[in-house]
Write a protein that holds these residues in place. Structure first.
Motif, short mmCIF file in Angstrom:
data_model
loop_
_atom_site.label_atom_id
_atom_site.label_comp_id
_atom_site.label_asym_id
_atom_site.label_seq_id
_atom_site.Cartn_x
_atom_site.Cartn_y
_atom_site.Cartn_z
N GLN A 36 39.97 38.81 30.15
CA GLN A 36 38.52 39.11 30.79
C GLN A 36 38.02 37.28 29.86
O GLN A 36 37.56 36.92 30.45
N THR A 81 27.22 47.26 33.15
CA THR A 81 27.97 47.42 33.33
C THR A 81 28.44 48.72 31.71
O THR A 81 29.88 49.13 32.51
N SER A 135 27.11 36.90 42.12
CA SER A 135 28.67 37.58 41.68
C SER A 135 28.22 39.06 41.35
O SER A 135 29.26 39.03 40.86
N MET A 184 31.10 42.16 41.22
CA MET A 184 31.16 42.26 39.64
C MET A 184 30.64 43.55 39.49
O MET A 184 31.94 44.50 38.65
N THR A 231 42.64 41.51 36.39
CA THR A 231 42.17 40.78 35.56
C THR A 231 43.06 39.84 35.80
O THR A 231 43.02 38.45 35.79
N GLY A 234 43.11 37.47 39.12
CA GLY A 234 41.79 36.87 38.76
C GLY A 234 42.05 35.63 37.79
O GLY A 234 41.22 34.74 38.28
N ASN A 266 40.66 32.22 40.21
CA ASN A 266 39.26 31.77 39.10
C ASN A 266 39.48 30.05 38.90
O ASN A 266 38.27 29.17 38.87
N THR A 303 32.97 31.82 40.40
CA THR A 303 32.48 33.06 39.98
C THR A 303 32.50 34.24 41.00
O THR A 303 33.21 35.02 41.20
N THR A 331 36.03 34.61 42.88
CA THR A 331 36.73 35.53 41.77
C THR A 331 36.58 37.07 42.32
O THR A 331 37.01 37.37 42.33
N SER A 332 34.89 36.87 42.25
CA SER A 332 34.91 38.56 41.91
C SER A 332 34.76 39.20 43.38
O SER A 332 35.42 40.75 43.10
N THR A 339 38.34 40.37 43.65
CA THR A 339 38.54 41.46 42.06
C THR A 339 38.34 42.65 43.15
O THR A 339 38.94 43.79 42.86
#
Length: 463
Positions: free
Chosen positions: A33, A70, A146, A150, A173, A176, A180, A206, A209-210, A213
């Protein structure tokens, strides 16, 4: 592990193997990450210093909010682990906990987006350059979209990890990173037929990518029999408000804890900036190395939360004890190795970010070498406090650890940094001493609380 059978207390060796098998892919996912963020910096840096500065300002707020949110939804991990370790396990508690965490991810994401809209007035109040403010605002207005995907992906990451499939988190990850990089290459510079969007293109990358994922997590969960059988998307619209508020009750102190920790390092950067650009640059590089090493005990702490949570749900205090202590030994042992590397091979480590032998970097490297010695000193205590906090979260003990963290970081920590940095000749070295003392205080107090868990009634499961 069979998720529907009651756990048996493992031997110390069995617990060591189980924790390593869980912690290794989690720690690797954390490192990957960080590499994802590094990819963004590499591409944006090619646009120029102003664009890089603008993105850094936006990410400073976005990253803090994302990390806090998170951590809030991360409370689902010990709840799932508790349900799996229960003497009467069933699919329903796991499904409902995950469902409500997904609900909370959407709500927290929307709130987080609103908080990030405060970036422009914050930049104005702190006296940033007008041109930088404009670019940062445009970047921020895109990247905030995003946040919800996420956070949803983070919930699913906690889910697959608690179910004994942390390798999926690592693989997704890692995949990703390539998505990205490709999206940055396409949308920043207008390659592959994509529009050339410059800095805004990095924010678009971004978002892509989110979403990618999140989609892969959903596909993996639906395709893996061990994960699909819990049917976490079944009747997704049905609320379970008791679990919803339980996640908030457990998760809110965690979110405040990580905000307090992130805040002390953010404050340290502002303090270092008062001494000069070379001091701040040296501080930044040294801190990046410390943050890179921290991803390992952070992953071990995540594993400790899950392993301790299993035995907490099984009403097995001996198993919880072994899980916690094994995780602390692993985390502390690794940080002792990285601390030794910082003392014995500082130039090798610095070369990850800069050329330590270039004349233009002489001042930066000189300060970074001083700070790395102190970084080595707090590596061990940083690992201890991270894993001890993770073990306590497995017991769903988050409120008192929150106050321990806030006190440690902001009273002896930043207080000593200010005093030694500005009222003694130590300056930057004094700031780092304060950081080390703050982390040491947290490590001692959190470990002390873990040792007293039985007397404090933390292992007694509520009926």
């Amino acid at each position: 592990m069979n998720e529907t059978e009651r756990l048996e207390t493992p031997s110390w060796g069995q617990e060591l193997r189980a924790t390593l098998m869980l912690a290794t892919p989690l720690a690797l996912a954390n490192l990957l990450q960080m590499l994802t963020y590094a990819v963004d910096v590499i591409f944006i840096a090619r646009l120029g210093d102003e664009q890089l500065a603008a993105s850094a300002l936006a990410i400073s707020l976005f990253g803090l909010v994302l990390w806090a949110m998170t951590s809030l939804i991360g409370a689902v991990a010990p709840l799932i682990a508790e349900a799996l370790g229960s003497s009467a396990p069933s699919f329903r508690p796991v499904r409902r906990s995950t469902r409500m965490a997904l609900w909370l991810a959407v709500i927290a994401g929307v709130i987080g987006m609103g908080i990030c809209l405060l970036l422009e007035p914050l930049m104005i109040e702190t006296g940033q350059q007008p041109a930088i403010i404009v670019m940062a605002r445009e970047y921020n207005l895109v990247i905030i979209y995003s946040m919800v995907p996420m956070l949803l992906a983070a919930v699913l990451r906690y889910y697959v990890s608690a179910l004994g499939r942390p390798i999926f988190a690592t693989a997704i990850t890692g995949l990703g990173i390539f998505v990205n990089a490709g999206a940055n290459y396409a949308f920043i510079f207008g390659n592959f037929g994509a529009p050339e969007l410059g800095l805004t293109g990095a924010a678009v990358a971004t978002i892509i990518t989110s979403i990618f994922t999140l989609a892969v997590y959903v596909i993996v969960i639906l395709g893996d029999p061990a994960l699909a059988k819990f049917r976490i998307f079944y009747r997704f619209w049905r609320p379970d408000w008791q679990r919803f508020w339980q996640i908030i009750r457990v998760g809110a102190p965690i979110a405040l804890t990580v905000t307090a920790e992130a805040g002390i390092f953010g404050a340290a950067a502002f303090l270092m900036g008062r001494f000069g650009a070379a001091e701040l640059a040296g501080h930044t590089v040294a801190l990046q190395l410390a943050a890179l090493a921290f991803q390992i005990p952070f992953g071990v702490g995540q594993a400790a939360t899950i392993r301790v949570g299993y035995f907490y749900g099984a009403r097995d205090p001996v198993g919880a004890q072994r899980a916690g202590w094994v995780a602390m030994v692993i985390g502390t042992g690794f940080m002792a190795i990285t601390a030794s590397a910082m003392v014995l091979a500082p130039y090798t480590l610095l070369s990850i970010y800069v050329d330590p032998y270039a004349a233009k970097n002489a001042a930066l490297v000189g300060f970074a070498l001083q700070y790395l010695v102190l970084a080595a000193a707090f590596q061990v205590v940083d690992g201890v406090q991270a894993v001890a906090a993770g073990a306590l979260r497995g017991l769903q003990d988050t409120r008192v650890p929150m106050w321990i963290a806030i006190f440690s970081y902001w009273v002896p920590g930043i207080g000593l940094s200010i005093w030694l940095g500005f009222f003694t000749p130590l300056q930057g070295v004094g700031v780092w001493i304060g950081l080390a003392v703050g982390l040491a205080s947290a490590a001692v107090l959190l470990t002390w609380r873990w040792m007293l868990r039985e007397k404090l009634g933390l292992t007694r499961h509520p009926i």
